[in-house]
Design a protein around this motif. Structure first.
Motif, short mmCIF file in Angstrom:
data_model
loop_
_atom_site.label_atom_id
_atom_site.label_comp_id
_atom_site.label_asym_id
_atom_site.label_seq_id
_atom_site.Cartn_x
_atom_site.Cartn_y
_atom_site.Cartn_z
N LYS A 107 43.87 43.86 36.42
CA LYS A 107 44.87 44.15 37.46
C LYS A 107 46.09 43.25 37.30
O LYS A 107 47.24 43.70 37.43
CB LYS A 107 44.25 43.97 38.84
CG LYS A 107 43.28 45.07 39.25
CD LYS A 107 42.71 44.81 40.63
CE LYS A 107 41.73 45.90 41.03
NZ LYS A 107 41.11 45.63 42.37
N PRO A 166 39.83 41.77 37.97
CA PRO A 166 41.04 41.07 38.45
C PRO A 166 41.98 40.68 37.31
O PRO A 166 43.20 40.69 37.47
CB PRO A 166 40.48 39.83 39.16
CG PRO A 166 39.08 39.69 38.69
CD PRO A 166 38.60 41.06 38.37
N ASP A 175 35.96 36.58 39.21
CA ASP A 175 37.02 36.17 38.29
C ASP A 175 36.84 36.83 36.92
O ASP A 175 37.29 36.32 35.90
CB ASP A 175 37.03 34.64 38.12
CG ASP A 175 35.71 34.11 37.58
OD1 ASP A 175 34.72 34.87 37.56
OD2 ASP A 175 35.66 32.92 37.19
#
Length: 274
Positions: A259, A256, A252
């Protein structure tokens, strides 16, 4: 570099990006008499620039001695449709329309221009203001090799240049490089706040964060290694950097999140393009 233009360079919109490009071109050898700026309300900074450089500037251009070799469309995207009909009347059969307006498609320009007009859509980013930008370009089928070279020479005045064939990728380009400087600036803000939370004086923390990000960028540009290798070179096993990276590289962590941020920017770009 001396830009070889048979006709004038017409710049529609003397904002920060258009002025940065022109400044780079003049420094590279473009003659001021070859340039005409159309801007109904140039800033005081631009007015001083025009006087200093000896460049022609007018609120509106209705006629020219010869058709422009290049029309640089640098006005805000939301007023482009109001500006384009007048620019289209000035275009000749060999004129190149070079747009640096975010979100405006090649087709949106072609609808105003004579059939067969050469159009290049370009997406620069704000480091162009200091000659350190990168611009990604996409050309329609009417752009000749010589026109492509002219566009590349113009854009190299403010940084690096890359080309794509699929215009649909422009939303991704915008999300990564067009919006990217804001992500980096936010990193400096976040690093500053983290330093303050760790006990540093606010002024020192801001100074450290800013210098670290700016210096790392210079190192990245100068190095032959890629970013991953440079990161590993700084990371001693079991050290402080490794401890921090365990957080940033978690499932996390930063990747991510980045993105998701880029995906949100791509989605919004497609919405704005209609």
């Amino acid at each position: 570099m001396t830009l070889a233009l048979e006709g004038p360079l017409l710049i529609a919109g003397a904002g920060k990006m258009g002025t940065a490009m022109l400044s780079g071109l003049l420094e590279a050898g473009l003659e001021p008499f070859q340039v005409i700026i159309q801007d109904p309300a140039p800033s005081l900074e631009v007015q001083d620039f025009v006087i200093r450089e000896g460049v022609r500037c007018a609120p509106a251009i209705t006629s020219l001695e010869a058709p422009p070799s290049v029309i640089l469309a640098a006005v805000k995207p939301q007023i482009m449709d109001k500006v384009m009909p007048g620019l289209a009347q000035l275009a000749g059969p060999d004129t190149l329309l070079l747009s640096i307006a975010a979100g405006r498609t090649i087709a949106s320009f072609e609808q105003h221009l004579p059939t067969g007009t050469a159009v290049i859509r370009a997406m620069p980013n704000t480091p162009a203001a200091v000659g350190a930008g990168i611009t990604v370009c996409c050309a329609n089928a009417h752009v000749s090799e010589s026109q492509k070279l002219i566009a590349e020479e113009m854009l190299r005045a403010v940084g690096d240049v890359a080309w794509i064939e699929d215009e649909a990728l422009m939303d991704s380009v915008t999300a990564v490089s067009g919006s990217g400087p804001a992500y980096v600036f936010y990193l400096v803000e976040a690093l500053t706040d983290a330093g303050i939370a760790a006990g540093l004086d606010a002024e020192l923390s801001a100074r450290l964060a800013r210098a670290t990000v700016a210096g790392s960028g210079r190192l990245l540009e100068a190095a032959d290694d890629d970013a991953a290798t440079l990161r590993k070179n700084v990371t001693s096993p079991g050290g402080t950097t490794a401890a921090a990276l365990e957080v940033l590289t978690a499932d996390d962590g930063l990747k991510p999140l980045m993105k998701a941020a880029v995906a949100a920017a791509v989605k919004r770009g497609r919405e704005l393009a209609g």
